[in-house]
Design an enzyme around this catalytic site. Structure first.
Site, PDB file in Angstrom:
ATOM      1  N   THR A 145       6.158  13.131  -5.454  1.00 31.22           N
ATOM      2  CA  THR A 145       6.530  12.134  -4.455  1.00 31.22           C
ATOM      3  C   THR A 145       5.298  11.413  -3.936  1.00 31.22           C
ATOM      4  OG1 THR A 145       7.415  11.872  -2.207  1.00 31.22           O
ATOM      5  CG2 THR A 145       6.466  13.991  -2.744  1.00 31.22           C
ATOM      6  N   ASP A 146       5.497  10.193  -3.443  1.00 34.73           N
ATOM      7  CA  ASP A 146       4.392   9.468  -2.818  1.00 34.73           C
ATOM      8  C   ASP A 146       3.969  10.099  -1.496  1.00 34.73           C
ATOM      9  OD1 ASP A 146       6.675   8.754  -1.387  1.00 34.73           O
ATOM     10  OD2 ASP A 146       6.484   6.599  -1.754  1.00 34.73           O
ATOM     11  N   GLU A 147       4.800  10.968  -0.938  1.00 33.49           N
ATOM     12  CA  GLU A 147       4.500  11.554   0.365  1.00 33.49           C
ATOM     13  C   GLU A 147       3.302  12.500   0.335  1.00 33.49           C
ATOM     14  OE1 GLU A 147       7.741  12.662   2.886  1.00 33.49           O
ATOM     15  OE2 GLU A 147       9.187  11.560   1.667  1.00 33.49           O
ATOM     16  N   ASP A 153      17.959  30.180 -10.669  1.00 31.89           N
ATOM     17  CA  ASP A 153      16.957  29.949  -9.628  1.00 31.89           C
ATOM     18  C   ASP A 153      15.593  29.867 -10.297  1.00 31.89           C
ATOM     19  OD1 ASP A 153      15.238  30.017  -7.467  1.00 31.89           O
ATOM     20  OD2 ASP A 153      16.156  31.779  -6.533  1.00 31.89           O
ATOM     21  N   PRO A 206       8.842  13.971  14.080  1.00 30.95           N
ATOM     22  CA  PRO A 206       7.453  14.409  14.256  1.00 30.95           C
ATOM     23  C   PRO A 206       6.625  14.110  13.003  1.00 30.95           C
ATOM     24  CG  PRO A 206       8.980  16.124  14.942  1.00 30.95           C
ATOM     25  CD  PRO A 206       9.802  15.072  14.267  1.00 30.95           C
ATOM     26  N   GLY A 207       5.434  13.545  13.200  1.00 34.95           N
ATOM     27  CA  GLY A 207       4.539  13.282  12.080  1.00 34.95           C
ATOM     28  C   GLY A 207       5.057  12.263  11.100  1.00 34.95           C
ATOM     29  N   HIS A 208       5.865  11.312  11.551  1.00 38.20           N
ATOM     30  CA  HIS A 208       6.508  10.345  10.677  1.00 38.20           C
ATOM     31  C   HIS A 208       5.475   9.379  10.090  1.00 38.20           C
ATOM     32  CE1 HIS A 208      10.378   7.699  10.213  1.00 38.20           C
ATOM     33  NE2 HIS A 208       9.841   8.039   9.054  1.00 38.20           N
ATOM     34  N   ALA A 217       3.562  18.796   1.950  1.00 41.30           N
ATOM     35  CA  ALA A 217       2.554  19.809   1.644  1.00 41.30           C
ATOM     36  C   ALA A 217       3.007  20.723   0.517  1.00 41.30           C
ATOM     37  CB  ALA A 217       2.251  20.628   2.902  1.00 41.30           C
ATOM     38  N   TYR A 268       7.392  19.438   3.805  1.00 39.35           N
ATOM     39  CA  TYR A 268       7.876  19.024   2.484  1.00 39.35           C
ATOM     40  C   TYR A 268       6.742  18.454   1.651  1.00 39.35           C
ATOM     41  CZ  TYR A 268       9.650  15.753  -1.000  1.00 39.35           C
ATOM     42  OH  TYR A 268       9.842  15.047  -2.162  1.00 39.35           O
ATOM     43  N   ASP A 289      11.741   9.504  17.389  1.00 35.37           N
ATOM     44  CA  ASP A 289      11.161   9.505  16.050  1.00 35.37           C
ATOM     45  C   ASP A 289      10.988  10.921  15.529  1.00 35.37           C
ATOM     46  OD1 ASP A 289      10.128   8.430  13.755  1.00 35.37           O
ATOM     47  OD2 ASP A 289       8.366   7.520  14.677  1.00 35.37           O
ATOM     48  N   LYS A 337       5.057  19.920  -1.922  1.00 35.03           N
ATOM     49  CA  LYS A 337       4.990  19.162  -3.174  1.00 35.03           C
ATOM     50  C   LYS A 337       3.538  18.970  -3.611  1.00 35.03           C
ATOM     51  CE  LYS A 337       7.895  17.552  -5.215  1.00 35.03           C
ATOM     52  NZ  LYS A 337       8.723  18.089  -6.343  1.00 35.03           N
ATOM     53  N   THR A 353      10.738  27.417  -2.998  1.00 34.37           N
ATOM     54  CA  THR A 353      11.228  26.670  -4.159  1.00 34.37           C
ATOM     55  C   THR A 353      10.157  25.776  -4.763  1.00 34.37           C
ATOM     56  OG1 THR A 353      13.491  26.677  -3.308  1.00 34.37           O
ATOM     57  CG2 THR A 353      12.944  24.998  -4.939  1.00 34.37           C
TER      58      THR A 353
END
Length: 358
Positions: A132-134, A57, A290-292, A159, A157, A288, A161, A98
């Site tokens: 990630t590009d996100e 871990d 949320p927040g897509h 946030a 997710y 959809d 990253k 994580t």
């Protein structure tokens, strides 16, 4: 070179491991083998003398420190992460643990290891963090994200990253740890866990189930084949500059509905429906996420200029090969569905409906 790969039993990680071994590197995989990681992903190289596996871990400072002490890696490729947006909506705590805490633990272990190296080895050491590009949020109809784009994450997710990215940059600025950040676009290909759009749609189609598409399917993503992603990470590792960030995009922008329809047409050829209808007839538009975010696209010009990297796999070719892999490897994904870690259900809306997607 001996390289520590965190998350090396996952989708992208195992592809990177195979690529590193084929290039003559030695690899130490550190993976907790949670729901999306599997030793089966490394079966083809399990007997390679250059591979060592550690079930660990990244949040366990003692275990990670022991791995550095015993294996003495010359570089780190950090891919271990919780990675599905919908899961982050349902349970953000594990993403924070994580992706944020785990990255912090890994950075500290890498820093202690790096400081103890002799000067030549210290100069050559690299810590590559895969993001990630996100993290950049959403784009309108025009433009592309670059390394200079501001961070505006819109999901738990993204946030988590983004926070990890900032930690990696801070360890370089504060401690001189030679880190690099790679922001990659939507990756697809063999061995991707079935919760993501392409494998989920493919598997549901083969099983004769409805093919859910969020909203009207208008959300646009930049699609990158996993082999191109792996080659990009090797290029960053070998030729990237410490403290630098690199955007890695596939140069293939497609709306989700177009991806699903292309996938359906490929399946019409490779695995026709028993009732003779086209697979596209099973498409069902659902509520959809949320927040897509509407659109992602990356400017990879820095990677091209500084690393000599460009994507090589055409989307249609890569998707056709991906379809063939899932059709030829039904036991791989059927074991996942039977195992209870994920059964194709909708995530991210706190509902019990059957839909799911990316």
């Amino acid at each position: 070179m001996k390289i520590l790969v965190t998350g090396g039993a996952g989708f992208i990680g195992s592809t990177v491991v195979r690529r590193l071994l084929s290039a003559g590197h030695r690899v130490v995989v550190a993976d907790l083998l949670t729901y999306a990681g599997s030793r089966a992903n490394l079966e083809a190289v399990a007997d390679d003398p250059g591979l060592a596996f550690e079930a660990a871990d990244i949040c366990d400072a003692r275990a990670i420190g022991d791995i550095f002490q015993r294996h003495r890696p010359e570089a780190v490729l950090h891919l271990a992460a919780e990675s599905h947006v919908d899961r982050s909506i349902d349970g953000p705590a594990s993403f924070i643990r994580t992706n944020v805490d785990g990255t912090g633990v890994l950075l500290e272990a890498a820093r202690a290891h790096w400081r103890a190296l002799t000067a030549p080895a210290r100069d050559a050491f690299r810590f590559v963090h895969v993001s990630t590009d996100e993290v950049f949020g959403t784009l309108g109809a025009h433009g592309r994200f670059s390394e200079a784009s501001p961070y505006r994450p819109n999901s738990p997710y993204a946030a988590s990253k983004a926070a990890a990215d900032h930690l990696v940059r801070a360890w370089h600025a504060t401690y001189d740890l030679p880190t690099m950040v790679v922001s990659a676009s939507n990756t697809y290909g063999p061995r991707q866990f079935p919760e993501k759009l392409i494998p989920l749609t493919l598997i549901r189609a083969v099983r004769g189930e409805a093919l859910p598409v969020y909203g009207r399917g208008e959300n646009v993503r930049d699609w990158l084949h996993v082999d191109d992603h792996a080659n990009a990470l090797l290029a960053v590792l070998e030729r990237g500059a410490a403290g630098r960030s690199y955007c890695i995009g596939g140069g293939c922008e497609l709306a989700n509905i177009d991806v699903v329809r292309t996938l359906c047409r490929l399946l019409d050829e490779a695995s026709p429906r028993a009732d003779g209808l086209p697979h596209e007839s099973a498409i069902a538009f659902v509520a959809d996420r949320p927040g897509h975010d509407l659109r992602y696209a990356l400017d990879s010009s820095r990677a091209a200029a500084e690393l000599g990297w460009r994507p090589r796999v055409r989307f249609h070719d890569g998707l056709r090969d991906t379809v063939r892999w899932y059709l030829d490897n039904r036991p791989w994904w059927e074991a996942i569905l039977r195992g209870g870690a994920y059964g194709g259900e909708r995530l991210g809306l706190a509902s019990d409906g059957p839909e799911a997607g990316q």
